[in-house]
Design a protein around this motif. Structure first.
Motif, PDB file in Angstrom:
ATOM      1  N   ALA A 119       0.843  -1.203   0.000  1.00 16.09           N
ATOM      2  CA  ALA A 119       0.000   0.000   0.000  1.00 16.09           C
ATOM      3  C   ALA A 119       0.877   1.251   0.000  1.00 16.09           C
ATOM      4  O   ALA A 119       0.618   2.207  -0.746  1.00 16.09           O
ATOM      5  CB  ALA A 119      -0.933  -0.010   1.205  1.00 16.09           C
ATOM      6  N   ALA A 120       1.904   1.243   0.825  1.00 18.74           N
ATOM      7  CA  ALA A 120       2.803   2.401   0.892  1.00 18.74           C
ATOM      8  C   ALA A 120       3.477   2.631  -0.455  1.00 18.74           C
ATOM      9  O   ALA A 120       3.775   3.767  -0.831  1.00 18.74           O
ATOM     10  CB  ALA A 120       3.845   2.196   1.992  1.00 18.74           C
ATOM     11  N   GLY A 121       3.719   1.533  -1.184  1.00 16.57           N
ATOM     12  CA  GLY A 121       4.345   1.645  -2.507  1.00 16.57           C
ATOM     13  C   GLY A 121       3.359   1.977  -3.610  1.00 16.57           C
ATOM     14  O   GLY A 121       3.733   2.043  -4.776  1.00 16.57           O
ATOM     15  N   GLY A 122       2.085   2.120  -3.266  1.00 14.35           N
ATOM     16  CA  GLY A 122       1.083   2.519  -4.253  1.00 14.35           C
ATOM     17  C   GLY A 122       0.548   1.388  -5.104  1.00 14.35           C
ATOM     18  O   GLY A 122      -0.082   1.628  -6.146  1.00 14.35           O
ATOM     19  N   ASP A 123       0.743   0.143  -4.671  1.00 12.66           N
ATOM     20  CA  ASP A 123       0.249  -1.005  -5.437  1.00 12.66           C
ATOM     21  C   ASP A 123      -1.272  -0.939  -5.597  1.00 12.66           C
ATOM     22  O   ASP A 123      -2.001  -0.902  -4.597  1.00 12.66           O
ATOM     23  CB  ASP A 123       0.650  -2.295  -4.714  1.00 12.66           C
ATOM     24  CG  ASP A 123       0.115  -3.530  -5.423  1.00 12.66           C
ATOM     25  OD1 ASP A 123       0.681  -3.881  -6.476  1.00 12.66           O
ATOM     26  OD2 ASP A 123      -0.880  -4.113  -4.933  1.00 12.66           O
ATOM     27  N   GLY A 157      -7.153   0.782  16.524  1.00  9.91           N
ATOM     28  CA  GLY A 157      -5.912   0.495  17.230  1.00  9.91           C
ATOM     29  C   GLY A 157      -5.335  -0.859  16.878  1.00  9.91           C
ATOM     30  O   GLY A 157      -5.757  -1.494  15.906  1.00  9.91           O
ATOM     31  N   GLY A 158      -4.361  -1.299  17.651  1.00  6.77           N
ATOM     32  CA  GLY A 158      -3.704  -2.578  17.388  1.00  6.77           C
ATOM     33  C   GLY A 158      -3.005  -2.541  16.036  1.00  6.77           C
ATOM     34  O   GLY A 158      -2.720  -1.460  15.497  1.00  6.77           O
ATOM     35  N   PRO A 159      -2.733  -3.703  15.448  1.00 17.37           N
ATOM     36  CA  PRO A 159      -2.059  -3.745  14.150  1.00 17.37           C
ATOM     37  C   PRO A 159      -2.836  -2.990  13.069  1.00 17.37           C
ATOM     38  O   PRO A 159      -2.269  -2.547  12.078  1.00 17.37           O
ATOM     39  CB  PRO A 159      -2.006  -5.246  13.834  1.00 17.37           C
ATOM     40  CG  PRO A 159      -2.093  -5.927  15.160  1.00 17.37           C
ATOM     41  CD  PRO A 159      -2.954  -5.046  16.007  1.00 17.37           C
ATOM     42  N   LEU A 160      -4.160  -2.839  13.284  1.00 16.40           N
ATOM     43  CA  LEU A 160      -4.983  -2.113  12.315  1.00 16.40           C
ATOM     44  C   LEU A 160      -4.556  -0.640  12.205  1.00 16.40           C
ATOM     45  O   LEU A 160      -4.750  -0.010  11.163  1.00 16.40           O
ATOM     46  CB  LEU A 160      -6.440  -2.181  12.792  1.00 16.40           C
ATOM     47  CG  LEU A 160      -7.554  -2.323  11.759  1.00 16.40           C
ATOM     48  CD1 LEU A 160      -7.298  -3.473  10.821  1.00 16.40           C
ATOM     49  CD2 LEU A 160      -8.888  -2.512  12.460  1.00 16.40           C
ATOM     50  N   ALA A 161      -3.981  -0.115  13.294  1.00 16.60           N
ATOM     51  CA  ALA A 161      -3.559   1.286  13.287  1.00 16.60           C
ATOM     52  C   ALA A 161      -2.536   1.543  12.183  1.00 16.60           C
ATOM     53  O   ALA A 161      -2.518   2.614  11.574  1.00 16.60           O
ATOM     54  CB  ALA A 161      -2.987   1.674  14.654  1.00 16.60           C
ATOM     55  N   ASP A 162      -1.713   0.524  11.895  1.00 17.74           N
ATOM     56  CA  ASP A 162      -0.697   0.681  10.847  1.00 17.74           C
ATOM     57  C   ASP A 162      -1.323   0.833   9.459  1.00 17.74           C
ATOM     58  O   ASP A 162      -0.692   1.331   8.532  1.00 17.74           O
ATOM     59  CB  ASP A 162       0.247  -0.528  10.831  1.00 17.74           C
ATOM     60  CG  ASP A 162       1.052  -0.634  12.119  1.00 17.74           C
ATOM     61  OD1 ASP A 162       1.206   0.406  12.806  1.00 17.74           O
ATOM     62  OD2 ASP A 162       1.514  -1.742  12.439  1.00 17.74           O
ATOM     63  N   LEU A 163      -2.540   0.318   9.309  1.00 22.72           N
ATOM     64  CA  LEU A 163      -3.206   0.378   7.999  1.00 22.72           C
ATOM     65  C   LEU A 163      -4.196   1.547   7.920  1.00 22.72           C
ATOM     66  O   LEU A 163      -4.856   1.743   6.891  1.00 22.72           O
ATOM     67  CB  LEU A 163      -3.944  -0.942   7.731  1.00 22.72           C
ATOM     68  CG  LEU A 163      -3.054  -2.189   7.663  1.00 22.72           C
ATOM     69  CD1 LEU A 163      -3.909  -3.457   7.600  1.00 22.72           C
ATOM     70  CD2 LEU A 163      -2.135  -2.120   6.426  1.00 22.72           C
ATOM     71  N   ALA A 164      -4.265   2.318   9.016  1.00 19.77           N
ATOM     72  CA  ALA A 164      -5.280   3.374   9.105  1.00 19.77           C
ATOM     73  C   ALA A 164      -5.256   4.356   7.938  1.00 19.77           C
ATOM     74  O   ALA A 164      -6.319   4.748   7.451  1.00 19.77           O
ATOM     75  CB  ALA A 164      -5.156   4.109  10.442  1.00 19.77           C
ATOM     76  N   PRO A 165      -4.079   4.757   7.433  1.00 17.63           N
ATOM     77  CA  PRO A 165      -4.100   5.758   6.354  1.00 17.63           C
ATOM     78  C   PRO A 165      -4.934   5.306   5.152  1.00 17.63           C
ATOM     79  O   PRO A 165      -5.524   6.134   4.451  1.00 17.63           O
ATOM     80  CB  PRO A 165      -2.627   5.888   5.953  1.00 17.63           C
ATOM     81  CG  PRO A 165      -1.859   5.424   7.151  1.00 17.63           C
ATOM     82  CD  PRO A 165      -2.717   4.401   7.822  1.00 17.63           C
ATOM     83  N   TRP A 166      -4.988   3.991   4.920  1.00 17.88           N
ATOM     84  CA  TRP A 166      -5.712   3.496   3.747  1.00 17.88           C
ATOM     85  C   TRP A 166      -7.126   3.033   4.086  1.00 17.88           C
ATOM     86  O   TRP A 166      -7.984   2.958   3.222  1.00 17.88           O
ATOM     87  CB  TRP A 166      -4.912   2.360   3.099  1.00 17.88           C
ATOM     88  CG  TRP A 166      -3.548   2.848   2.705  1.00 17.88           C
ATOM     89  CD1 TRP A 166      -3.234   3.627   1.621  1.00 17.88           C
ATOM     90  CD2 TRP A 166      -2.328   2.673   3.433  1.00 17.88           C
ATOM     91  NE1 TRP A 166      -1.903   3.940   1.618  1.00 17.88           N
ATOM     92  CE2 TRP A 166      -1.314   3.359   2.713  1.00 17.88           C
ATOM     93  CE3 TRP A 166      -1.985   1.999   4.602  1.00 17.88           C
ATOM     94  CZ2 TRP A 166       0.012   3.385   3.139  1.00 17.88           C
ATOM     95  CZ3 TRP A 166      -0.660   2.025   5.021  1.00 17.88           C
ATOM     96  CH2 TRP A 166       0.314   2.715   4.293  1.00 17.88           C
ATOM     97  N   LEU A 167      -7.358   2.678   5.349  1.00 17.78           N
ATOM     98  CA  LEU A 167      -8.692   2.214   5.750  1.00 17.78           C
ATOM     99  C   LEU A 167      -9.622   3.371   6.095  1.00 17.78           C
ATOM    100  O   LEU A 167     -10.830   3.315   5.832  1.00 17.78           O
ATOM    101  CB  LEU A 167      -8.581   1.310   6.990  1.00 17.78           C
ATOM    102  CG  LEU A 167      -7.934  -0.052   6.817  1.00 17.78           C
ATOM    103  CD1 LEU A 167      -7.722  -0.706   8.187  1.00 17.78           C
ATOM    104  CD2 LEU A 167      -8.792  -0.957   5.931  1.00 17.78           C
ATOM    105  N   LEU A 168      -9.065   4.416   6.703  1.00 17.40           N
ATOM    106  CA  LEU A 168      -9.919   5.448   7.292  1.00 17.40           C
ATOM    107  C   LEU A 168     -10.820   6.199   6.312  1.00 17.40           C
ATOM    108  O   LEU A 168     -11.966   6.520   6.668  1.00 17.40           O
ATOM    109  CB  LEU A 168      -9.084   6.430   8.126  1.00 17.40           C
ATOM    110  CG  LEU A 168      -9.253   6.236   9.638  1.00 17.40           C
ATOM    111  CD1 LEU A 168      -9.063   4.802  10.064  1.00 17.40           C
ATOM    112  CD2 LEU A 168      -8.369   7.173  10.413  1.00 17.40           C
ATOM    113  N   PRO A 169     -10.358   6.479   5.075  1.00 20.98           N
ATOM    114  CA  PRO A 169     -11.279   7.199   4.182  1.00 20.98           C
ATOM    115  C   PRO A 169     -12.588   6.429   3.968  1.00 20.98           C
ATOM    116  O   PRO A 169     -13.681   7.018   4.054  1.00 20.98           O
ATOM    117  CB  PRO A 169     -10.482   7.314   2.872  1.00 20.98           C
ATOM    118  CG  PRO A 169      -9.042   7.277   3.321  1.00 20.98           C
ATOM    119  CD  PRO A 169      -9.011   6.345   4.495  1.00 20.98           C
TER     120      PRO A 169
END
Lengths: 378, 378
Positions: free
Chosen positions: B268-272, B305-317
């Motif tokens: 995700a960070a790489g824009g895949d 929170g938890g490991p999900l917090a690391d994915l928040a930038p892509w999940l939150l919208p």
């Protein structure tokens, strides 16, 4: 007062044993309550197997009373309950309240509450307050209805129109409180209560207390998504429970004209296939939404109450099937979904009893007020 | 102790003012706490604008400590926090725990807790108890894991394997408690906390207390129906949130091999594009399930929170868009969904701090125990 509210024909000795106070202390307290008219003696009672018979005590039938009032989309109602929660009088009037100016609705409701107040006084009761049930979001602290889409109301000052001592609450909340206090389910302290008139409301009771949420808006089960791409709901979202199991959707699916709610029950009782199909599908939708609620909240039970209770025979199979499939806790059983025994009267009785509960919760305050309001020398 | 836990460099006078006790009483209590090593003095402190400077007090850095342990599907971890909630040491080991015999997992975990216990003692700390976080349903009173499908566990006696003073709790609950106690959100007392490793768990905090439900199983957000006719879930139902937003579903949708969770974040960070699409869809599914939770519970906020917090930038919208569409309360704002600042450490730190909180909640009990355990004459 609590011990008396819970028991039937309790003696001073039984109360002393239950609350852990000395017999003499309890006698003094009981004398005060007798003098204030909150408690009455009901003749000799033999406590168990040994000892002298004590005098049975009970909450007074002629003491404080609560007024309940209900604003429905198609009716207005008012009633009175005594300290025991018994219904003492009740009036109801059909009314087309959708879109009707709020002042007219409230003036008519004030007429009904004045009527039952008079009837209560004739029975020797002393009304101590009024609680009004409305199908919408309320601002309890300010006594206003913030928003009741099915009435077309926004920011209506209900308490001010009905005078001092008036509390305004959501009908689903009062239905749930009625279930908790008067429902007759033993030890049911954690449950989700679903009710519906035009919309679908729910209320969550946790450890014997109504759960209101951070802003007071908990329980909006009608807008839990059931099929996220489903029909457009009045709230602006798609596929809310209300679009599948609200009265409007139900009547449409059953081929019955809008506003003819009672006809649906009759059609189902008569075996009409369209009505049966509509109710089965609504039951499934309700079960899907409730599965989410049960997985999140882990209640002891789901109680189907209010006008929805009348439709329970046809809704419950679908509700139970979805819950059986979807609840994670394997100990969940179909019989954990129950129908309220209060029927569609639950909301109104809950409103009235919540008004008189203030006396049960704090008798001392009422005794003082009562003494002040009596003429000198009495 | 509560006043000291909440404040920073508090004086005796400030505590007396806050808790409403006489200065002399507070001084006596503080002396007892100082003697027991629960509190320490930290030099002069000027309280506000006038008066003599008082001596600043703080919870001890070398007093009681809590051990936290975590059983993940692909790792084990242990840590120690002190009375202030600060992380004092931490170890983590990768481990393929899915389907591995429970005794082997617990023996390895006991090794890690022994390691951090030794490290804590070297720092002058006194471990008082251990809390174990597990991804499953627990029987807290008996210290067992009832069911952890992602580990393949049923009825595993975890507390017995780790010795006396061990408590077992669900990881989502501990993550939520960490957020409440250590999250650094001011006055956040009513919230839904969502976390995920392989499954998706949630916990509900109400008025500053964890809401556990009637049987202790509240918070099963992963099995809230999102699309009732959707894919078959491991729980046997169709269309649960986990089938759209659980790690397995996410990795499959992103075209990444099973078990390679960290690769998803990198992609995700790489824009895949596949990873971004998978996360956007998972965010929507999460938002649909959370809309139901928010409509039912009316929390102040949702914390990811938890490991999900690391994915928040892509999940939150996606989460925010669904909540904006579906939450009935018009005052709900997108910024009411927040990402935990504790990141994936929240669960483990919550476990450790919950063990030492027992001392904050009841210092007297610890002081007595401490006195008994010391040699005579000390």
């Amino acid at each position: 007062m609590g011990a008396l509210a819970a028991g039937e024909k309790v003696t001073r000795a039984a109360v002393a044993a239950e609350v852990g106070l000395a017999r003499a202390t309890v006698s003094t307290l009981v004398d005060e309550l007798l003098a204030a008219g909150l408690v009455e003696e009901r003749g000799a009672q033999r406590p168990g197997t040994v000892g002298r018979p004590g005098t049975a005590l009970a909450l007074s039938e002629t003491g404080p009373a609560g007024i309940g009032a209900e604003i429905g989309v198609d009716h207005l109602a008012a009633c009175v309950t005594d300290l025991r929660g018994r219904l003492r009088c009740r009036v109801q009037a059909p009314a087309a309240n959708r879109g009707r100016p709020a002042p007219a609705v409230l003036a008519e409701l004030a007429g009904l509450t004045a009527l039952v107040t008079g009837q209560a006084r004739d029975q020797g009761l002393h009304p101590v307050g009024t609680t009004v049930a409305v199908p919408g979001l309320v601002g309890r602290d300010r006594g206003i209805v913030l928003r009741a889409p099915n009435l077309g109301w926004e920011n209506v000052p209900v308490a001010a129109a009905l005078g001092p001592g008036t509390v305004v609450d959501n009908e689903a909340n009062l239905g749930a409180l009625a279930e908790l206090w008067l429902g007759g389910h033993d030890r049911l302290a954690d449950f989700v209560h679903v009710s519906a008139e035009i919309g679908i409301g729910a209320a969550v009771v946790v450890e014997g207390r109504l759960f209101r949420g951070a802003r007071g808006f908990a329980g909006e089960l009608g807008h839990v998504p059931v099929r996220p791409d489903g029909p457009l709901c009045s709230c602006g979202a798609h596929g809310c429970l209300e679009t599948f199991a609200g009265e409007e959707a139900l009547l449409r699916a059953a081929g019955i004209g809008a506003g003819r709610g009672p006809a649906l029950r009759a059609a189902a009782a008569g075996g009409d296939p369209a009505a049966l199909r509509a109710l089965a599908e609504a039951g499934s939708a309700l079960g899907i939404a409730l599965s989410g609620a049960v997985n999140l909240l882990d209640p002891q039970a789901v109680v189907v109450g209010g006008p929805l209770a009348d439709l329970a025979p046809w809704l419950l199979p679908g509700v139970r099937a979805e819950l059986a499939d979807r609840v994670t806790d394997r100990r969940w059983r179909p019989e954990d979904v129950v129908t309220s025994r209060l029927g569609s009267d639950g909301v109104l009785r809950g409103a009235a009893y919540s008004a008189v509960r203030t006396v049960l919760d704090d008798p001392a305050r009422w005794i003082q007020k009562d003494e002040r309001s009596q003429p000198a020398g009495v």
